[in-house]
Design a protein around this motif. Sequence first.
Motif, PDB file in Angstrom:
ATOM      1  N   TYR C  57      44.263  44.811  35.943  1.00  0.00           N
ATOM      2  CA  TYR C  57      45.687  44.498  36.092  1.00  0.00           C
ATOM      3  C   TYR C  57      45.883  43.133  36.752  1.00  0.00           C
ATOM      4  O   TYR C  57      46.698  42.327  36.333  1.00  0.00           O
ATOM      5  N   ILE C  58      45.114  42.868  37.806  1.00  0.00           N
ATOM      6  CA  ILE C  58      45.284  41.592  38.514  1.00  0.00           C
ATOM      7  C   ILE C  58      44.669  40.450  37.719  1.00  0.00           C
ATOM      8  O   ILE C  58      45.181  39.341  37.698  1.00  0.00           O
ATOM      9  N   ALA C  59      43.557  40.736  37.049  1.00  0.00           N
ATOM     10  CA  ALA C  59      42.913  39.779  36.163  1.00  0.00           C
ATOM     11  C   ALA C  59      42.576  38.458  36.837  1.00  0.00           C
ATOM     12  O   ALA C  59      42.850  37.384  36.321  1.00  0.00           O
ATOM     13  N   SER C  60      42.009  38.561  38.043  1.00  0.00           N
ATOM     14  CA  SER C  60      41.515  37.341  38.675  1.00  0.00           C
ATOM     15  C   SER C  60      40.081  37.624  39.102  1.00  0.00           C
ATOM     16  O   SER C  60      39.809  38.670  39.695  1.00  0.00           O
ATOM     17  N   PRO C  61      39.152  36.738  38.785  1.00  0.00           N
ATOM     18  CA  PRO C  61      37.748  37.026  39.069  1.00  0.00           C
ATOM     19  C   PRO C  61      37.483  37.286  40.553  1.00  0.00           C
ATOM     20  O   PRO C  61      36.748  38.196  40.905  1.00  0.00           O
ATOM     21  N   LEU C  62      38.129  36.489  41.425  1.00  0.00           N
ATOM     22  CA  LEU C  62      37.892  36.645  42.856  1.00  0.00           C
ATOM     23  C   LEU C  62      38.357  38.020  43.332  1.00  0.00           C
ATOM     24  O   LEU C  62      37.652  38.739  44.052  1.00  0.00           O
ATOM     25  N   ALA C  63      39.581  38.390  42.889  1.00  0.00           N
ATOM     26  CA  ALA C  63      40.113  39.685  43.290  1.00  0.00           C
ATOM     27  C   ALA C  63      39.241  40.800  42.739  1.00  0.00           C
ATOM     28  O   ALA C  63      38.985  41.806  43.421  1.00  0.00           O
ATOM     29  N   ALA C  64      38.759  40.621  41.516  1.00  0.00           N
ATOM     30  CA  ALA C  64      37.907  41.639  40.915  1.00  0.00           C
ATOM     31  C   ALA C  64      36.646  41.820  41.749  1.00  0.00           C
ATOM     32  O   ALA C  64      36.193  42.947  41.997  1.00  0.00           O
ATOM     33  N   LEU C  65      36.101  40.695  42.222  1.00  0.00           N
ATOM     34  CA  LEU C  65      34.901  40.766  43.046  1.00  0.00           C
ATOM     35  C   LEU C  65      35.180  41.536  44.338  1.00  0.00           C
ATOM     36  O   LEU C  65      34.413  42.409  44.750  1.00  0.00           O
TER      37      LEU C  65
END
Lengths: 328, 511, 102, 100
Positions: C57-65
């Motif tokens: 949903y957020i689709a940001s690599p940093l947040a995913a990490l």
Amino acid sequence: MSILIDILLAILGVYLAMQSLLASRLSQSVFLFFAFGLALALAWVRLGAVDVAITEAAIAAGFLGVLFLDALRDFSPRDTEEQQNLTTVQNSLSRKESKSLLLPRLALVLGLGLFLLIALEAVWKIPEGGGLTAAAETLLPESGVEHPVTAVLLNFRAYDTWLEIGVILLGLLAVFAVGGIQIYRKPIAAADDPLMRQVILFFTPVLFLFGAFLLYIGKSGPGGAFQAGVLWGAIGILLHFGGIPVYSWVPRWLGHLLLTLGLVFFLLLGFLFMAAGDNLFEYPPAYAGLLILIVETLAAISIAAALTAIFANLNQMKKEQPNDTAQK
Amino acid sequence: MTELPISPYPALLVGLPILMATLSLFFRTRGEALVGLIGALLTTGLAIMAFVEVVQRGAVIHILGGWEPPLGILLRMDPLAAVFIGMTALVGVFISLYAWRYFRALETTTGGLPLFWPLWLFLWAGLNGLFLSNDLFNLFVTIEVIGICAVALAVLSGKSTALSAGLRYLLAAITGSMAYLFGVALIYGSTGTLDLGLLGQVLEPGTTTTFALLVITLGLMIKMAGFPFHFWLPPAHSSALAPVSALLSALVVKGAFYILLRLWMEVFGVSLTYAAGQFIGIAGAIAVIWGSWQAFMQTSLKLIVAHSSVAQLGYLLMVFPLLILAPGVTADSADWLSSAWTAGIYQVISHAFAKASFFLSAGIIIMALGHDRIESLRDLVGHMRITAMAIGIAGVSLIGLPPSGGFMAKWMLLKGIFLSGQWWWAPVVLAGSLLTAGYVFMLLRLAFAPAREKEPFRPVPKSLEVFALLLALGSFLIVFPADSLIQFLESSEVFGTGVESILKGGVHGNN
Amino acid sequence: MMIKEVIAIILLVVGCFFFLAGTIGVLRFPDLFSRLHALTKADNLGLGFIAAGMAVYIASPLAALKIFFIWLFTLLASSTSCYLIARFQKEQEQSKNRKEQG
Amino acid sequence: MEIYQIYSLTSAILFVIGLGGVFAARHFIKKIIATIIMGGGVFLCFVSFAQRDALTFADPVPHALVITGIVVAVASAAFALALARRIYQLTGEESFTNDK
């Protein structure tokens, strides 16, 4: 839709609070209280108070929860038996006792109910105060940090924060006053488990890094000395659990130095600038950011040391042998 | 607000004791005591210098961090605060000297008790901070500092009775401060400020303000052991070590009274009604009678003295109905306000000296006899002339016989009562004095009575007895500078003011 | 509605299902061991799905990490505590048995 | 009804629950828990007003006060716990014997 979550959260919080006081077994009580702390942390997030949420989760639910759990180990086994005994005894006694207890209880419930009604009316009818958001926003650039809560904590109301660091130290001194200064013994019930040891060793650097991150990020976002201090304190507590009483390795003078570092440095820095300027804790705006970071780091170290020592000291207050004669 | 002169003393008065307290932590028993005593002496010197500063320059302030209220915190040292700080210093220094000698004497039996000095210096800093604070939330932090220190000191002996009493005390203290803080939250929510001076201007009457007043008052009543929340005081005060008991009853409970006085007079004027004053006065009156009667019934010296504290604190509460004026009376026409204030201040000071002396004497007797059952006081005069004298003098001040400070307080209270026409308080004051006379003379009669059997009076350091006597004498000596003291206090903004309760929209603020 | 939202919702729903199953298990299972089983296994899976859903949903690599690390740490902590609780319970039972026999 | 009002009403309820608990609960631990619940109510009250008074950010002063308050409350709770455990250790009592 979103208000529904808040209503549910509010009901959950009230329910958990009620249940943790009404639960018949002490262990239930403590676990429900744990859950209450976490529900409250969610409420802080809903209200946009992320700093408070981290603090609540870390220190009020986390640290205090650990203290309560540790206490349970001591209190609990007898409590369950006693509860069972009590219920059987109560059935025979309740007739007699309930009469004498009924009136004060009724009075208590009525009084609290009345009090609650006035309290609800008071918070409902509260006039718009406006708060200090605007004032904080205007002065924020002069504070040396970008995060308003950190600015309030370490600059605008630094005096409160300084006293509060003192209160943590006092909490430790008070615990000492109860049990005597005996932090240097081996921990009770240290885990001899290889798996737990490994996990603790794995989490130690992670917690340290995360604490340092929170400390650094406090300048511009949620985080800061208290949250970092609690995380670092968690390292000490975990190591203590894992049978590595870090505190006992530290010589006495160094231990006291770590404990008092935050408080004393904060004050001496304040005195230094008082000698140069007019007022205690008045930092020159140009250096304020750096000074705040140093003060926060030292405060976090002191808080971590104090929390570890509080835990280590409480951990030893185990009842050596259940004294059956003392129990009626 | 900023036109008041800025002075470094308020900051030093809080900072120095804490610095010395942390320093003393680094030393072991003897060294800790030495550093602690030096800290106590330095703080006393500082307090005297600060007092002189206020005498010369009038009220001074310290703007912490350079941020002015409402965002920042202000420390304000006006004559009223200066008098309380001076009282703390004078009583504190004698108790410190006594404690120094007392713990030295105990060292042989118990190996010395660590932690007294750091906790006492923290407590001192907390008290100074409380008297200086001009901010609702900062007051909360200071009362927490005081509360934790007070309970920690009370349980230092480590006996299970002391621990149990201490836990009760601590729970009462936490409940009290949480109730206080709830009121602060409501006040902040409705005004957006925590500064007492600003609050006095912007606070508006209404349900919220009245409720905030109610919970704050309840919280502080719990903290100062006002009736019916006095239950924690006698066990906690009587089970502590002698210097600690003296500190607790002479100084600690006065802190909550000071906040109550300040808040009622400076902040909550808009919500106070005549009835509120009467209610709190009734609580005080019951405390006077109940406490004195309980003291009369006790058989151990420390319990007598502890119950007597409940009664003497009741007198403090009886000042409030005189300060809250009946509808239709203006502050200008109320000529008894100054008497009522004088009565309150003198009651605080004389009780601090007399009660500290009483507890210190009790400590000497326990040290000599090993217990404090009053039958054993027989022939005290023969064995310990000085202690007997201290008890007698302190007792006379508690009763309120001339020419003691206690007499001054009760005389001024009666004067205020009759001038204001609230004659119904007068019998309470007299009955309280009679009951006090009852137990004090009972003690003195025993002290002069010939011994039935040989009680083993162990020798006690003379200096201990001298310090107790000096404190007792202090409760008399404070009468002499009365005129200049009152004159000094009158330059304080709040001293001598009353709350006019005409046409104020609030409902009854207290029950 | 974008495709990533659909995927996120599906993942979240699946995650919630596992949480629900885990919770029912805790409430209904008879003894501690099976409860632990329900709690740690089902809940960790559920948390994994929810974390994945949020990451999509957020689709940001940093947040995913970050989200991945949250999941990882929870996994570690919960499996360790599960093991410790089970071990504690077992020891208790053993000592009880010994007491009854001896 | 605004969101903050839900929480400010809850805060009053929590405060009263805690207050009742301090008086009615018997076991030391429960009394201590009750004081913390009281505190939780008070802090919720502060923060709910902070959310109401938000401009570009929520009012930071109550947030800071609450952080201070939580830490202070935890310090006193830890002290109370130490007392409770020590009393239990010495006497085996878990509640005040002559409690009302």
